[in-house]
Design an enzyme around this catalytic site. Structure first.
Site, short mmCIF file in Angstrom:
data_model
loop_
_atom_site.label_atom_id
_atom_site.label_comp_id
_atom_site.label_asym_id
_atom_site.label_seq_id
_atom_site.Cartn_x
_atom_site.Cartn_y
_atom_site.Cartn_z
CE LYS A 536 -3.65 -0.40 -0.43
NZ LYS A 536 -4.27 -0.76 -1.73
CB THR A 537 4.11 2.35 -0.23
OG1 THR A 537 4.74 1.22 -0.84
CG2 THR A 537 4.06 2.19 1.27
N GLY A 538 2.37 2.02 -3.20
CA GLY A 538 2.46 2.32 -4.62
C GLY A 538 3.37 1.37 -5.38
CD1 TRP A 739 0.46 10.80 -12.12
CD2 TRP A 739 0.91 11.02 -14.29
NE1 TRP A 739 0.67 12.13 -12.34
CE2 TRP A 739 0.95 12.30 -13.68
CE3 TRP A 739 1.13 10.94 -15.66
CZ2 TRP A 739 1.23 13.46 -14.39
CZ3 TRP A 739 1.43 12.09 -16.38
CH2 TRP A 739 1.46 13.34 -15.75
P1 A3P Z 1 -5.12 2.70 -2.83
O1 A3P Z 1 -5.33 1.37 -3.43
O2 A3P Z 1 -5.54 2.78 -1.41
O3 A3P Z 1 -5.66 3.81 -3.67
P2 A3P Z 1 0.48 -0.94 -3.46
O4 A3P Z 1 0.47 -1.19 -4.89
O5 A3P Z 1 1.83 -0.80 -2.88
O6 A3P Z 1 -0.38 -1.88 -2.69
O7 A3P Z 1 -0.16 0.49 -3.24
C1 A3P Z 1 -1.44 0.83 -3.67
C2 A3P Z 1 -1.49 2.32 -3.63
O8 A3P Z 1 -0.63 2.83 -4.61
C3 A3P Z 1 -2.81 2.89 -3.96
O9 A3P Z 1 -3.56 2.96 -2.79
C4 A3P Z 1 -2.49 4.26 -4.50
O10 A3P Z 1 -2.67 5.26 -3.55
C5 A3P Z 1 -0.98 4.18 -4.78
N1 A3P Z 1 -0.61 4.59 -6.13
C6 A3P Z 1 0.44 5.37 -6.44
N2 A3P Z 1 0.51 5.56 -7.74
C7 A3P Z 1 -0.52 4.91 -8.31
C8 A3P Z 1 -0.95 4.73 -9.64
N3 A3P Z 1 -0.32 5.30 -10.67
N4 A3P Z 1 -2.04 3.97 -9.86
C9 A3P Z 1 -2.70 3.40 -8.82
N5 A3P Z 1 -2.31 3.52 -7.54
C10 A3P Z 1 -1.23 4.27 -7.28
#
Ligand code: A3P
Length: 802
Positions: A536-538, A739
């Site tokens: 959950k950090t992207g 993005w």
């Molecule tokens: P949410 O799903 O709560 O929106 P991970 O992939 O590490 O589990 O992290 C998911 C999170 O990545 C997403 O949280 C979102 O905030 C973040 N994120 C950053 N860039 C993103 C992108 N281009 N597309 C989708 N999510 C993105």
């Protein structure tokens, strides 16, 4: 010198429940020179006696003060300058060995009293004829029976003298020029603590002398009230590999076989049931001269006298067989040979020629062994590496116990005493207090590898083990025993339960490993980049963007673990590296293939960093860190979206504030929610295993708002020649709010929907800000040390703290 690391092995024999404490105690155990004592030596010197007395006049017992000599006495090194005497003081204080060296250029005096102690030192002496004081309370393993005749190594010994009852000599020796007087001087002394309440053992030299090593082991045991102590039990197994494999002229004849049986009986007098363990490759039976073939026959007539284990039928290296069935067929040939000659087939132990297939693991070997022979124990010298031998360990893979095997100085080519490498004395040196002696001293279980050729000809094998036994019985109280391999395997993992877990390494990092690894496998199939999360950090978005780069290839998705392989953090690790490699394509052109893998569970895993570093020591590591408060909340939302019943039942605030009395399920969820946000703790663990230059910390916030700039930085970090401009390949999707990958025709490929609400309630935010405050401060320090830019959210957080 006996290193602390080597001694750590001693600790591993203590019972499981206390081993952690003992490891800690070992850490605080010090072998240190009280340099301040010796510093004082230079200031407070005992008045010297008349010049002209020789070192031979030193008094023998510690009951009367020594007549000290200043500036005289002691042996000078060959060029006349003073050498560097070392006194080791072993006590129970610090964690490291500190050696104190006199400065060779200083004109300090050679005899002195330790400031504040009724102890006198004489240094720079040459000693000989060492003996153990039988009354020393220190003795445990060491047996005081004989004089070790001859010079002690070095000209820079210190001896101790005292009339105080706190000092009890442990080792005594003569000065080299003391032919006429025969006076004995104390070269190792035990301070019983009667003077200042602290027990010590002082060594008048470093540990290069074998008796010092032996006494050092006892000193550790004594000073720690036996908490750092090995039992006296030692198990020895002698394998004779290749009992039929040998060139004509080097094999055993009838007389050699008889000698083998006689020696076995002789050894049994001191090692109950001692039995040579014979390895066979049936194809080479009767492949010698007529005389040697009669030796083979006699050996088989004694079949019940020995233990037996299979090699490969034709001594082939198993890693050369890619097809498991073909390998099994080869094994069947050997099994039939065994059955035809009444060789026992149920003993459950096997050894692979040249260690092939055991480590690095060739799964086909393990499976074929189990199928054809029901093998449950093997041994190798290769894990984790051949050298240094003292670090060899065991592990368990696919139900087969792999035990560490030791070297005893005998090889196929060591046939004649006179031709022994380094001269005929060398073998005696290895046995008499040398490597072989130390191997038995420091390893509760020693499995030695010898060969057929060591038992014909000069029968160096028989000579070696008889002499070793004699030396051990003379100088130690060790209780020598043996066990059949299956029982030995059980014993080993009872003593060293933590060894059961293997640590896989890159076979191409060690030439010996590479040589016995299947040519069908390639180390280019391992990733060079790990995206370690946390969740959950992207990291998923970054994974997608990395996959858009033409030079980077990601792993195949795993069906089991949500597309991620999670090799280093999960039980899949035990499946071995072949399993891991299957997740990456066969390299087309090894120089340009750059594989990467993302498993968000690696970041906060206790074991992933060590495992990853063992297999991928040169890998690049990327972690994406976003505000831990937001991360915790996003994770909780994610769990709810995936219908986690506990997350559905409790509010976010309930989860993060749950106390120790809360339901276990809630506490578990709380830990999973909060623990990944202890960024400093987890990052520090990765930094223990990787150089900071190999790790890039990406700001999760920037990744969200300006991914193209992040990708530029990453490409530089990875050293990719082909720089892609992500401004052209990514597009912001206002509907999704993220993005996304820009596809042909202007469409976008985005990740799943945002899971709704972004921020937790105010109260939870305050709680979590407080909760992560110290960790964030630690993180900022860590990133500063690493030379990395602080993420925006962290800078903001630090400003608010002030
Ligand atoms: P949410 O799903 O709560 O929106 P991970 O992939 O590490 O589990 O992290 C998911 C999170 O990545 C997403 O949280 C979102 O905030 C973040 N994120 C950053 N860039 C993103 C992108 N281009 N597309 C989708 N999510 C993105």
């Amino acid at each position: 010198m006996l290193s602390v690391l080597r001694l750590r092995r001693l600790v591993r024999q203590v019972p499981l429940q206390t081993s952690f404490i003992f490891l800690f105690l070992l850490c605080i155990l010090s072998v240190f020179l009280s340099s301040y004592f010796l510093y004082a030596v230079k200031r407070k010197l005992e008045p010297s006696l008349a010049a002209g007395r020789s070192a031979d006049d030193l008094y023998v017992t510690p009951s009367r003060p020594l007549p000290f000599l200043s500036g005289v006495g002691g042996t000078l090194s060959s060029d006349g300058s003073r050498t560097d005497p070392v006194v080791l003081v072993l006590t129970w204080k610090k964690c490291n060995i500190v050696k104190y060296y006199y400065d060779a250029n200083e004109k300090s005096l050679l005899s002195a009293q330790l400031k504040g102690f009724p102890l006198f030192l004489h240094s720079n002496l040459g000693l000989k004829d060492c003996t153990v004081n039988p009354k020393s309370p220190l003795l445990h393993v060491t047996r005081a029976r004989q004089v070790f005749s001859g010079p002690l190594p070095g000209d820079d010994w210190t001896v101790f003298q005292s009339n105080h009852s706190t000092y009890e000599p442990v080792l005594l020796a003569k000065t080299r020029s003391a032919e006429s007087t025969g006076l004995m001087h104390t070269s190792v002394v035990q301070d019983l603590g009667l003077h200042d309440g602290i027990q010590r053992v002082l060594f008048g030299h470093n540990l290069s002398f074998w008796l010092h090593k032996l006494v050092f082991v006892d000193a550790l045991s004594f000073l720690t009230a036996k908490r750092l102590s090995l039992s006296l039990e030692r198990f020895i197994l002698v394998d004779i590999d290749d009992i039929f494999v040998g060139k004509e002229g080097t094999r055993m004849k009838v007389a050699d076989v008889k000698a083998l049986v006689e020696t076995q009986n002789e050894l049994r007098r001191s090692i109950p049931d001692f039995t040579f363990n014979l390895g066979f490759s049936g194809k080479f039976f009767h492949a010698g001269t007529d005389e040697e073939d009669r030796g083979d026959d006699l050996l088989l007539s004694y079949v019940d006298e020995f233990w037996w284990f299979p090699h490969m039928w034709s001594h082939m290296q198993p890693h050369r067989f890619h097809n498991q069935s073909v390998l099994a067929e080869q094994m069947m040939l050997n099994r039939r040979f065994a059955e035809d000659h009444s060789i026992p087939t149920h003993l459950g132990y096997a050894v692979a020629p040249h260690h092939s297939g055991v480590y690095p693991v060739h799964i086909q070997l393990y499976e074929a062994w189990k199928r054809v022979w029901d093998i449950r124990v093997t041994s190798t010298e290769e894990y984790p590496h051949l050298k240094p031998a003292r670090f060899r360990r065991g592990f368990i893979h696919r139900g087969i116990r792999v035990l560490p095997r030791q070297t005893c100085g005998l090889f196929t080519h060591t046939i004649f005493h006179k031709d022994y490498p380094g001269g005929p004395q060398e073998l005696e040196r290895i046995i008499d207090g040398g490597e072989l002696f130390l191997t038995v001293l420091l390893n509760p279980i020693s499995i030695f590898m010898t060969h057929l050729s060591n038992y014909g000809n000069d029968r160096l094998g028989l000579f070696t083990f008889k002499r070793l036994l004699n030396f051990l019985l003379t100088w130690t109280h060790l209780k020598l025993q043996t066990l059949p391999p299956l029982q030995l395997g059980n014993k080993y993992f009872q003593l060293f339960p933590s060894d059961a877990e293997p640590l896989w390494q890159d076979p191409c990092e060690d030439k010996r490993h590479k040589d016995i690894w299947s040519k069908e496998k390639t180390c280019d199939r391992f990733p060079k980049l790990l995206l370690i999360g946390p969740q959950k950090t992207g990291a998923m978005a970054l994974y997608l963007f990395l996959g858009m780069h033409p030079d980077l290839s990601s792993n195949y998705p795993s069906k089991e673990t949500f597309e991620e392989i999670q090799f280093f953090s999960s039980h899949s690790y035990h499946r071995g590296i072949d399993w891991y490699m299957e997740y990456f394509p066969l390299p087309s052109n090894s120089s340009s293939d750059y594989y990467f893998e993302k498993s968000a569970s690696y970041f906060d895993s206790d074991v992933a960093a060590a495992r990853a570093a063992a297999l991928l020591p040169r890998a690049r590591i990327i972690t994406v860190l976003s505000d831990p408060v937001e991360r915790a909340f996003a994770w909780y939302q994610h769990q709810r979206a995936h219908a986690d019943p506990v997350a559905l039942k409790y509010s976010f605030h309930d989860v993060i504030t749950a106390s120790h009395n809360a339901p276990v399920k809630l506490q578990v969820l709380q830990k999973r929610c909060l623990a990944p946000g202890w960024y400093a703790t987890h990052l520090s663990r990765w930094l223990e295993h990787y150089h900071h230059d190999q790790i890039l910390v990406v700001d999760g916030q920037t990744l969200k708002t300006d991914p193209a700039s992040v990708m530029e930085k990453i490409q530089t970090f990875l050293g990719l020649e082909n720089q892609v401009d992500y401004h052209k390949t990514l597009a912001f999707d206002p509907k999704k709010g993220f993005w996304c990958q820009l596809l042909d025709g202007g469409k976008t490929k985005c990740l799943g929907k945002s899971k709704g609400q972004r921020y937790p309630d105010k109260q939870s935010q305050v709680f979590l800000r407080n909760y992560y405050r110290d960790g964030n401060i630690q993180l900022s320090k860590l990133l500063y040390k690493m030379g990395q830019v602080l993420p925006g959210w962290l800078r903001e957080d630090l400003l608010n703290i002030r």
